[in-house]
Design an enzyme around this catalytic site. Structure first.
Site, PDB file in Angstrom:
ATOM      1  CB  SER A  78      -2.655 -75.509 -44.013  1.00 50.91           C
ATOM      2  OG  SER A  78      -3.314 -74.597 -44.838  1.00 50.91           O
ATOM      3  CE  LYS A  81      -5.698 -72.700 -42.942  1.00 53.80           C
ATOM      4  NZ  LYS A  81      -4.745 -72.664 -44.045  1.00 53.80           N
ATOM      5  CE1 TYR A 202      -4.116 -68.584 -42.950  1.00 51.76           C
ATOM      6  CE2 TYR A 202      -3.381 -67.490 -44.964  1.00 51.76           C
ATOM      7  CZ  TYR A 202      -3.900 -68.598 -44.325  1.00 51.76           C
ATOM      8  OH  TYR A 202      -4.193 -69.734 -45.042  1.00 51.76           O
ATOM      9  CE1 TYR A 254      -5.961 -77.505 -45.759  1.00 54.55           C
ATOM     10  CE2 TYR A 254      -5.063 -79.094 -47.302  1.00 54.55           C
ATOM     11  CZ  TYR A 254      -4.881 -78.074 -46.398  1.00 54.55           C
ATOM     12  OH  TYR A 254      -3.626 -77.639 -46.146  1.00 54.55           O
ATOM     13  CB  VAL A 272       0.011 -76.213 -50.037  1.00 54.88           C
ATOM     14  CG1 VAL A 272      -1.452 -76.517 -50.236  1.00 54.88           C
ATOM     15  CG2 VAL A 272       0.234 -74.807 -49.528  1.00 54.88           C
TER      16      VAL A 272
END
Ligand code: GLN
Length: 319
Positions: A78, A81, A202, A254, A272
């Site tokens: 992530s 991102k 992605y 998150y 992760v």
């Protein structure tokens, strides 16, 4: 959850003291990692060793203070991102980027589909899966994966970043939840690109092989207003860097972003794969690697080490 306001007396400008604290943070993180568990919902990630732990702190003048597993490669997950958002801001601009994704924390897990279907057709922010997929749907109309990879290499000052084929395939084979999010966005008429190309890009960006050093470098560019301090190259405009760091602060961990903001207070982003990147303005880029995660999908060792450093070296943005 550990909190103290007691502050030991020492010279926080003394490089030897700074090094001592970062070493302590490494030991604290390594110990805390025993409480976590490696991710297994992407089968390839389950092969990581939960005992691994490393920390790299890069300074503006090129020093690296590092301990433990700082060369070991792992997938960025992530943290990509942040790269996707940076590319979108740089090449599409602010208005176009936020025409497609919002800037609110969700309080939900990173791969939640909930608010997307019940509260708003647009994803809440670019730091969760739905938001990053949406950003990627815009980018997929303009860029190929190789171009994003090149940008990632510059951002991380690391030309050895490659796609981890095994992670990519594993993720792509088991990514049904991300597929569900993508097709939900399509059904709402919100998705901007082809769903399969969007997902493919992605997944590829999540599968980039980085190490704690590359993350520290990326953190340093974020801490330095978007400029690579070593070669003077401007990667991203400082105004966009502020946007990115604000979203990292409010949404980067998150549904643990609030607690992390209170206890650590450093704009950060987790993945992760076990990485956490932190940006301490005008001072440090920080990269930690500890694949043992907590229930929210954040590195247990990474969080503990960040908290230790932040508390003792006064790195909280509100200090
Ligand atoms: N590739 C992962 C996923 O989409 C990224 C999630 C994460 O790092 N939290 O599920």
């Amino acid at each position: 959850m550990y909190f103290t306001y007691e502050q030991p007396e020492f010279d926080r400008k003394d490089p030897a003291e700074i090094r001592r604290v970062i070493k302590e943070a490494y030991l604290v993180g390594k110990d805390a990692a025993r409480e976590g568990k490696v991710a297994d919902y992407i089968p390839e990630l389950a092969k990581a060793d939960g005992n691994d732990f490393g920390i790299c702190v890069k300074t503006l003048d090129g020093e690296a203070i590092e301990f433990g597993d700082v060369e070991k490669r792992f997938s960025i997950q992530s943290i990509s991102k942040v790269i996707n958002l940076a590319v979108s801001l740089k090449f599409m601009g602010f208005q176009e980027t936020f025409a497609h994704v919002r800037m609110e924390p969700t309080g939900d897990s990173f791969n939640s589909i909930l608010k997307l279907d019940t509260v708003d057709d647009h994803p809440f922010n670019p730091m969760i899966n739905a938001g990053a997929i949406q950003v990627m749907s815009v980018l997929s109309n303009v860029f190929e994966f190789e171009e994003l990879l090149e940008f990632a290499r510059n951002f991380c000052m690391d030309n050895d970043i490659e796609l981890n084929e095994k992670v990519y395939r594993s993720e792509s084979e088991t990514g049904d939840r991300n597929r569900a999010i993508t097709y939900l966005l399509k059904s709402k008429g919100v998705l901007q690109g082809d769903p399969d190309k969007t997902l493919d890009m992605y997944f590829r960006m999540c599968s980039l092989n980085v190490n704690a050093r590359s993350l520290a470098n990326m953190g340093l560019i974020l801490a330095n207003g978007g400029q690579n301090p070593y070669n003077g190259k401007h990667i991203i405009h400082p105004a966009y860097i502020r946007v990115i760091k604000s979203l990292m602060y409010t949404c980067g961990l998150y549904d643990e972003s609030g607690e992390y903001g209170v206890l650590v207070g450093i704009p950060s982003k987790s993945g992760v794969g076990g990485g956490i990147i932190g940006a301490v303005d005008n001072l440090y880029g920080i990269g930690t690697y500890g694949p043992a995660l907590n229930q929210k999908g954040n590195s247990v060792g990474g969080i503990s080490a960040m908290q230790h450093m932040s508390h003792l070296l006064h790195l909280n943005v509100f200090y």
